[in-house]
Design a protein around this motif. Sequence first.
Motif, PDB file in Angstrom:
ATOM      1  N   SER A 195       0.809  -1.225   0.000  1.00  0.00           N
ATOM      2  CA  SER A 195       0.000   0.000   0.000  1.00  0.00           C
ATOM      3  C   SER A 195       0.839   1.271   0.000  1.00  0.00           C
ATOM      4  N   ILE A 196       1.960   1.290   0.727  1.00  0.00           N
ATOM      5  CA  ILE A 196       2.781   2.507   0.800  1.00  0.00           C
ATOM      6  C   ILE A 196       3.417   2.833  -0.554  1.00  0.00           C
ATOM      7  N   PRO A 197       4.121   1.874  -1.214  1.00  0.00           N
ATOM      8  CA  PRO A 197       4.684   2.191  -2.534  1.00  0.00           C
ATOM      9  C   PRO A 197       3.609   2.592  -3.553  1.00  0.00           C
ATOM     10  N   LYS A 198       2.469   1.895  -3.514  1.00  0.00           N
ATOM     11  CA  LYS A 198       1.390   2.206  -4.460  1.00  0.00           C
ATOM     12  C   LYS A 198       0.871   3.612  -4.232  1.00  0.00           C
ATOM     13  N   ALA A 199       0.683   3.971  -2.963  1.00  0.00           N
ATOM     14  CA  ALA A 199       0.180   5.309  -2.638  1.00  0.00           C
ATOM     15  C   ALA A 199       1.159   6.383  -3.096  1.00  0.00           C
ATOM     16  N   ILE A 200       2.451   6.172  -2.873  1.00  0.00           N
ATOM     17  CA  ILE A 200       3.458   7.160  -3.261  1.00  0.00           C
ATOM     18  C   ILE A 200       3.511   7.321  -4.774  1.00  0.00           C
ATOM     19  N   LYS A 201       3.489   6.199  -5.495  1.00  0.00           N
ATOM     20  CA  LYS A 201       3.567   6.260  -6.957  1.00  0.00           C
ATOM     21  C   LYS A 201       2.349   6.950  -7.568  1.00  0.00           C
ATOM     22  N   GLN A 202       1.165   6.624  -7.044  1.00  0.00           N
ATOM     23  CA  GLN A 202      -0.059   7.190  -7.597  1.00  0.00           C
ATOM     24  C   GLN A 202      -0.289   8.628  -7.165  1.00  0.00           C
ATOM     25  N   VAL A 203      -0.093   8.882  -5.888  1.00  0.00           N
ATOM     26  CA  VAL A 203      -0.507  10.146  -5.301  1.00  0.00           C
ATOM     27  C   VAL A 203       0.350  11.320  -5.730  1.00  0.00           C
ATOM     28  N   PHE A 204       1.653  11.150  -5.756  1.00  0.00           N
ATOM     29  CA  PHE A 204       2.502  12.319  -6.006  1.00  0.00           C
ATOM     30  C   PHE A 204       2.156  13.005  -7.316  1.00  0.00           C
ATOM     31  N   TRP A 205       2.083  12.234  -8.396  1.00  0.00           N
ATOM     32  CA  TRP A 205       1.849  12.862  -9.689  1.00  0.00           C
ATOM     33  C   TRP A 205       0.463  13.483  -9.761  1.00  0.00           C
ATOM     34  N   ARG A 206      -0.494  12.890  -9.052  1.00  0.00           N
ATOM     35  CA  ARG A 206      -1.833  13.479  -9.024  1.00  0.00           C
ATOM     36  C   ARG A 206      -1.823  14.820  -8.294  1.00  0.00           C
ATOM     37  N   ILE A 207      -1.078  14.873  -7.191  1.00  0.00           N
ATOM     38  CA  ILE A 207      -0.996  16.125  -6.430  1.00  0.00           C
ATOM     39  C   ILE A 207      -0.373  17.224  -7.285  1.00  0.00           C
ATOM     40  N   ILE A 208       0.745  16.909  -7.920  1.00  0.00           N
ATOM     41  CA  ILE A 208       1.411  17.895  -8.766  1.00  0.00           C
ATOM     42  C   ILE A 208       0.495  18.309  -9.908  1.00  0.00           C
ATOM     43  N   LEU A 209      -0.186  17.333 -10.484  1.00  0.00           N
ATOM     44  CA  LEU A 209      -1.115  17.607 -11.580  1.00  0.00           C
ATOM     45  C   LEU A 209      -2.208  18.559 -11.119  1.00  0.00           C
ATOM     46  N   PHE A 210      -2.787  18.250  -9.958  1.00  0.00           N
ATOM     47  CA  PHE A 210      -3.864  19.095  -9.444  1.00  0.00           C
ATOM     48  C   PHE A 210      -3.375  20.511  -9.158  1.00  0.00           C
ATOM     49  N   TYR A 211      -2.265  20.629  -8.428  1.00  0.00           N
ATOM     50  CA  TYR A 211      -1.779  21.951  -8.035  1.00  0.00           C
ATOM     51  C   TYR A 211      -1.324  22.771  -9.238  1.00  0.00           C
ATOM     52  N   ILE A 212      -0.476  22.182 -10.071  1.00  0.00           N
ATOM     53  CA  ILE A 212       0.081  22.929 -11.202  1.00  0.00           C
ATOM     54  C   ILE A 212      -1.020  23.335 -12.183  1.00  0.00           C
ATOM     55  N   LEU A 213      -1.894  22.397 -12.532  1.00  0.00           N
ATOM     56  CA  LEU A 213      -2.963  22.720 -13.475  1.00  0.00           C
ATOM     57  C   LEU A 213      -3.967  23.703 -12.873  1.00  0.00           C
ATOM     58  N   ALA A 214      -4.291  23.549 -11.585  1.00  0.00           N
ATOM     59  CA  ALA A 214      -5.245  24.465 -10.949  1.00  0.00           C
ATOM     60  C   ALA A 214      -4.697  25.888 -10.925  1.00  0.00           C
ATOM     61  N   ILE A 215      -3.429  26.029 -10.579  1.00  0.00           N
ATOM     62  CA  ILE A 215      -2.822  27.367 -10.546  1.00  0.00           C
ATOM     63  C   ILE A 215      -2.734  27.935 -11.957  1.00  0.00           C
ATOM     64  N   PHE A 216      -2.458  27.092 -12.928  1.00  0.00           N
ATOM     65  CA  PHE A 216      -2.426  27.542 -14.326  1.00  0.00           C
ATOM     66  C   PHE A 216      -3.797  28.094 -14.740  1.00  0.00           C
ATOM     67  N   VAL A 217      -4.865  27.385 -14.399  1.00  0.00           N
ATOM     68  CA  VAL A 217      -6.221  27.820 -14.749  1.00  0.00           C
ATOM     69  C   VAL A 217      -6.560  29.146 -14.078  1.00  0.00           C
ATOM     70  N   ILE A 218      -6.267  29.252 -12.783  1.00  0.00           N
ATOM     71  CA  ILE A 218      -6.549  30.490 -12.051  1.00  0.00           C
ATOM     72  C   ILE A 218      -5.791  31.660 -12.661  1.00  0.00           C
ATOM     73  N   ALA A 219      -4.490  31.443 -12.920  1.00  0.00           N
ATOM     74  CA  ALA A 219      -3.644  32.510 -13.467  1.00  0.00           C
ATOM     75  C   ALA A 219      -4.083  32.920 -14.871  1.00  0.00           C
ATOM     76  N   ALA A 220      -4.604  31.964 -15.646  1.00  0.00           N
ATOM     77  CA  ALA A 220      -5.037  32.272 -17.012  1.00  0.00           C
ATOM     78  C   ALA A 220      -6.337  33.068 -17.028  1.00  0.00           C
ATOM     79  N   LEU A 221      -7.189  32.866 -16.017  1.00  0.00           N
ATOM     80  CA  LEU A 221      -8.507  33.506 -16.017  1.00  0.00           C
ATOM     81  C   LEU A 221      -8.592  34.773 -15.177  1.00  0.00           C
ATOM     82  N   ILE A 222      -7.724  34.892 -14.169  1.00  0.00           N
ATOM     83  CA  ILE A 222      -7.774  36.062 -13.274  1.00  0.00           C
ATOM     84  C   ILE A 222      -6.411  36.748 -13.278  1.00  0.00           C
ATOM     85  N   PRO A 223      -6.324  38.031 -13.692  1.00  0.00           N
ATOM     86  CA  PRO A 223      -5.027  38.714 -13.708  1.00  0.00           C
ATOM     87  C   PRO A 223      -4.441  38.831 -12.306  1.00  0.00           C
TER      88      PRO A 223
END
Length: 505
Positions: free
Chosen positions: A251-279
């Motif tokens: 469970s620990i290796p699986k969680a680390i492999k799956q979760v990290f990239w999802r977190i980065i994906l969520f944060y980076i893409l969310a900030i990109f969307v906010i920055a693109a729509l709101i000056p």
Amino acid sequence: MKEQDVVSLDSGQQTIDQTTQLESDHGVKRSLKTRHVSMIALGGSIGTGLFVASGSAISTAGPGGALLAYAGIGLMVFFLMTSLGEMATYLPVTGSFATYARRFVDPAMGFAMGWNYWFNWAITLAVDISTVGLVFKFWFPHVPSWTFSLGALVIIFLINALSVNSFGETEYWMALIKVVTVLIFLAVGFLTIFGIMSGHATLLENFVYKKAPFVGGIPSILSVFVVAGFSFQGTELIGITAGESEDPEKSIPKAIKQVFWRIILFYILAIFVIAALIPYTSPNLLGSDAADVAISPFTLVFRRAGLAGAAGVMNAVILTSVMSAANSGMYASTRMLFSLGVTGDAPKIFSRVNGRGIPMPALIGTAAIGLLTFATSIFGDRIYTFLVSASGLSGFIAWVGIALSHYRFRRAFKAQGHELSELRYHAKWFPFGPLLALVLCILVIIGQDLHSFASFDWQAILFSYMSIPLFLVLFIYYKVRHKTHLIPLEEVDLTPHKVKVEKKD
């Protein structure tokens, strides 16, 4: 329910294998499933830092600066997660990184890290239940907020007192709500950027608006590093869950492999969307806590897309997020206090568990501290502010301990003639990974409040950096009392902790 007494160890020099055996045979129960562990790790870092404070990061450093800062902290978290994963699969215990520091570095460091982390989450629990009251003010402005906070504390206590499975299941569904919200936000955001939902395609025009994409240069990016660091706090919870995971080696290796990239994906893409729509110049990006839901970047983007009731929906999501953080805080601090009781670093009573595998004295003790701290927010703002400030950098100190413990663990592993093939999961890029994480953590700690140093505001400096002297006092106290020392690599106890997994029909 009759309580079982877990015998404590006499000193920090005792082998930790005894401790792990005590935990597994007579203590907490391994009931957390792989899906629980994965979602706890994922949901642990998706909170108000993303839903609200991400806007202030864009306002401070511009869209490019915010993305760079979050990507940098994300890289650091990746290395910390893999370091923790390597140790947690080898030694899956409730004490987690406090146990690793005690075993691989110096017993004094394990003692200081354990109490530091418990204090951090016990105080954060009080902050979170206070925030619950603020969030409810959105719907019930005339009802005293403390009533909602007290109700939240009772609910969280009952969830944690029932069973570890009830904690895991609650966290799973609350984290799922946050994940689904982010996914819907990303879909709506990209449709809005291309003009499909709003009629006007902004594309990347806000990335080159005025001083964008980078605003304020390196100092602004460094200040956002601190904001981003706090946003990712909680990912280390995966180490605490290892002691109660059904099958930590999977469970620990699986969680680390799956979760990290999802977190980065969520944060980076969310900030990109906010920055693109709101000056970045928009005053609506200046909100930084749950009380600012009306100007949350998520709320603003949903409104721009023409979705009615966006503020109410986001307030409900933020409420879920804060309750999740408080629930995780109660769990993490309770398990750390239990572990301190088992190793003899806390009073023996905290090493007791009931028939359901719940360390009730540690749970009651943690809830009591959370309640007392919350009470000071009502009756004594100065004391409350002092306590919150004292716990401010504790999470980063824990991260420093994780990086240092892993560096020592791997070096000792090699020094004693072991091969990496013996490890169920091993972190890549050693020693670059833990060393980079160590340097970045120290930079974030130092950069917590550089403005106060520039203006010689000693009171602000004291409040911002109070966690550091508190940690040092704990460390020095234990070192002097028990005369401990840095454990030579050849003497590091590398006895693995085997977990018996019951096969189910």
